[in-house]
Scaffold this motif. Structure first.
Motif, PDB file in Angstrom:
ATOM      1  N   MET A   1      40.085  50.084  48.147  1.00  0.00           N
ATOM      2  CA  MET A   1      39.816  50.478  46.853  1.00  0.00           C
ATOM      3  C   MET A   1      39.316  48.610  46.137  1.00  0.00           C
ATOM      4  SD  MET A   1      41.971  52.176  43.948  1.00  0.00           S
ATOM      5  CE  MET A   1      41.490  53.333  45.078  1.00  0.00           C
ATOM      6  N   ALA A   2      38.573  48.643  45.116  1.00  0.00           N
ATOM      7  CA  ALA A   2      38.068  47.662  44.926  1.00  0.00           C
ATOM      8  C   ALA A   2      39.177  47.671  43.675  1.00  0.00           C
ATOM      9  CB  ALA A   2      36.683  47.418  44.760  1.00  0.00           C
ATOM     10  N   ARG A   3      39.139  46.241  43.280  1.00  0.00           N
ATOM     11  CA  ARG A   3      39.888  45.635  42.165  1.00  0.00           C
ATOM     12  C   ARG A   3      38.575  45.731  41.210  1.00  0.00           C
ATOM     13  NH1 ARG A   3      42.093  41.579  46.035  1.00  0.00           N
ATOM     14  NH2 ARG A   3      44.289  42.238  46.208  1.00  0.00           N
ATOM     15  N   LYS A   4      38.456  46.939  40.420  1.00  0.00           N
ATOM     16  CA  LYS A   4      37.847  47.133  39.364  1.00  0.00           C
ATOM     17  C   LYS A   4      38.707  47.919  38.372  1.00  0.00           C
ATOM     18  CE  LYS A   4      33.952  45.992  38.948  1.00  0.00           C
ATOM     19  NZ  LYS A   4      32.315  46.257  39.339  1.00  0.00           N
ATOM     20  N   CYS A   5      38.434  48.128  37.211  1.00  0.00           N
ATOM     21  CA  CYS A   5      39.084  48.724  36.493  1.00  0.00           C
ATOM     22  C   CYS A   5      37.871  50.297  36.531  1.00  0.00           C
ATOM     23  CB  CYS A   5      38.691  48.554  34.922  1.00  0.00           C
ATOM     24  SG  CYS A   5      38.983  49.832  33.346  1.00  0.00           S
ATOM     25  N   GLN A   6      38.629  51.524  36.384  1.00  0.00           N
ATOM     26  CA  GLN A   6      37.851  52.599  36.641  1.00  0.00           C
ATOM     27  C   GLN A   6      36.948  52.751  35.016  1.00  0.00           C
ATOM     28  OE1 GLN A   6      40.669  55.291  38.204  1.00  0.00           O
ATOM     29  NE2 GLN A   6      38.850  54.863  40.650  1.00  0.00           N
ATOM     30  N   ILE A   7      36.904  52.748  33.863  1.00  0.00           N
ATOM     31  CA  ILE A   7      36.976  53.049  32.926  1.00  0.00           C
ATOM     32  C   ILE A   7      35.794  51.892  32.096  1.00  0.00           C
ATOM     33  CG2 ILE A   7      37.223  53.065  29.953  1.00  0.00           C
ATOM     34  CD1 ILE A   7      40.365  54.740  31.576  1.00  0.00           C
ATOM     35  N   SER A   8      35.852  50.960  31.974  1.00  0.00           N
ATOM     36  CA  SER A   8      35.876  49.659  31.456  1.00  0.00           C
ATOM     37  C   SER A   8      34.414  48.565  32.319  1.00  0.00           C
ATOM     38  CB  SER A   8      36.478  48.653  30.954  1.00  0.00           C
ATOM     39  OG  SER A   8      37.361  47.826  31.618  1.00  0.00           O
ATOM     40  N   GLY A   9      34.716  48.968  33.592  1.00  0.00           N
ATOM     41  CA  GLY A   9      34.335  48.526  34.700  1.00  0.00           C
ATOM     42  C   GLY A   9      34.473  46.571  34.810  1.00  0.00           C
ATOM     43  N   LYS A  10      35.760  46.135  34.218  1.00  0.00           N
ATOM     44  CA  LYS A  10      36.128  44.959  33.995  1.00  0.00           C
ATOM     45  C   LYS A  10      36.266  44.404  35.780  1.00  0.00           C
ATOM     46  CE  LYS A  10      37.664  43.490  29.599  1.00  0.00           C
ATOM     47  NZ  LYS A  10      40.038  43.110  29.324  1.00  0.00           N
ATOM     48  N   GLY A  11      36.282  43.647  36.625  1.00  0.00           N
ATOM     49  CA  GLY A  11      36.358  43.371  37.528  1.00  0.00           C
ATOM     50  C   GLY A  11      36.629  41.680  37.644  1.00  0.00           C
ATOM     51  N   PRO A  12      36.854  41.149  39.222  1.00  0.00           N
ATOM     52  CA  PRO A  12      37.109  39.792  39.087  1.00  0.00           C
ATOM     53  C   PRO A  12      36.746  39.014  38.546  1.00  0.00           C
ATOM     54  CG  PRO A  12      37.023  40.950  41.167  1.00  0.00           C
ATOM     55  CD  PRO A  12      36.876  41.810  40.767  1.00  0.00           C
ATOM     56  N   MET A  13      36.981  37.487  38.629  1.00  0.00           N
ATOM     57  CA  MET A  13      35.938  36.573  37.891  1.00  0.00           C
ATOM     58  C   MET A  13      35.831  35.559  38.208  1.00  0.00           C
ATOM     59  SD  MET A  13      35.787  36.675  32.910  1.00  0.00           S
ATOM     60  CE  MET A  13      37.465  35.787  33.001  1.00  0.00           C
ATOM     61  N   THR A  14      35.621  34.410  38.661  1.00  0.00           N
ATOM     62  CA  THR A  14      35.718  33.635  39.430  1.00  0.00           C
ATOM     63  C   THR A  14      35.890  31.858  38.433  1.00  0.00           C
ATOM     64  OG1 THR A  14      33.184  32.718  39.916  1.00  0.00           O
ATOM     65  CG2 THR A  14      34.545  34.209  41.433  1.00  0.00           C
ATOM     66  N   GLY A  15      36.917  31.200  39.005  1.00  0.00           N
ATOM     67  CA  GLY A  15      36.367  29.672  38.272  1.00  0.00           C
ATOM     68  C   GLY A  15      37.375  28.835  38.830  1.00  0.00           C
ATOM     69  N   TYR A  16      38.208  27.767  38.330  1.00  0.00           N
ATOM     70  CA  TYR A  16      38.785  26.750  39.071  1.00  0.00           C
ATOM     71  C   TYR A  16      39.833  26.435  38.347  1.00  0.00           C
ATOM     72  CZ  TYR A  16      33.462  25.120  40.432  1.00  0.00           C
ATOM     73  OH  TYR A  16      32.393  25.195  40.895  1.00  0.00           O
ATOM     74  N   ASN A  17      40.739  25.723  39.326  1.00  0.00           N
ATOM     75  CA  ASN A  17      42.156  25.247  40.432  1.00  0.00           C
ATOM     76  C   ASN A  17      41.496  24.077  39.512  1.00  0.00           C
ATOM     77  OD1 ASN A  17      43.922  27.078  40.286  1.00  0.00           O
ATOM     78  ND2 ASN A  17      43.555  27.453  42.432  1.00  0.00           N
ATOM     79  N   VAL A  18      42.483  23.246  38.757  1.00  0.00           N
ATOM     80  CA  VAL A  18      41.931  22.363  37.860  1.00  0.00           C
ATOM     81  C   VAL A  18      43.289  20.874  37.959  1.00  0.00           C
ATOM     82  CG1 VAL A  18      40.610  20.662  36.656  1.00  0.00           C
ATOM     83  CG2 VAL A  18      39.821  22.918  36.766  1.00  0.00           C
ATOM     84  N   SER A  19      43.914  19.928  38.757  1.00  0.00           N
ATOM     85  CA  SER A  19      44.815  19.253  38.632  1.00  0.00           C
ATOM     86  C   SER A  19      44.685  17.683  37.943  1.00  0.00           C
ATOM     87  CB  SER A  19      44.885  18.381  40.682  1.00  0.00           C
ATOM     88  OG  SER A  19      43.881  17.592  40.367  1.00  0.00           O
ATOM     89  N   HIS A  20      45.744  17.514  37.931  1.00  0.00           N
ATOM     90  CA  HIS A  20      45.324  16.135  36.990  1.00  0.00           C
ATOM     91  C   HIS A  20      44.952  15.336  37.313  1.00  0.00           C
ATOM     92  CE1 HIS A  20      47.639  13.744  33.842  1.00  0.00           C
ATOM     93  NE2 HIS A  20      47.725  12.874  34.748  1.00  0.00           N
TER      94      HIS A  20
END
Length: 65
Positions: free
Chosen positions: A1-20
């Motif tokens: 099953m997809a990681r998505k909200c069945q009402i609003s349609g919100k799903g995963p977003m991508t980004g970065y872990n940023v170290s010191h």
């Protein structure tokens, strides 16, 4: 099953872990999904996966009913 909200349609977003040292590695921001039971018009109950932020909005605005 997809990681998505069945009402609003919100799903995963991508980004970065940023170290010191400012090294960047890819990561995913997953929505905070909750399983909720709702009652349909014909009286049957169904489980849906809803984002926590959507649940808060539904409680504020009056929900699905």
């Amino acid at each position: 099953m997809a990681r998505k909200c069945q009402i609003s349609g919100k799903g995963p977003m991508t980004g970065y872990n940023v170290s010191h040292a400012h090294n960047k590695t890819k990561r995913r921001f997953l929505p905070n999904l909750r399983t909720v039971r709702i009652t349909l018009e014909d009286g049957t109950r169904k489980k849906i996966r809803v984002a926590a932020s959507t649940l808060r909005t539904m409680k504020k605005k009056g929900g699905l009913a």
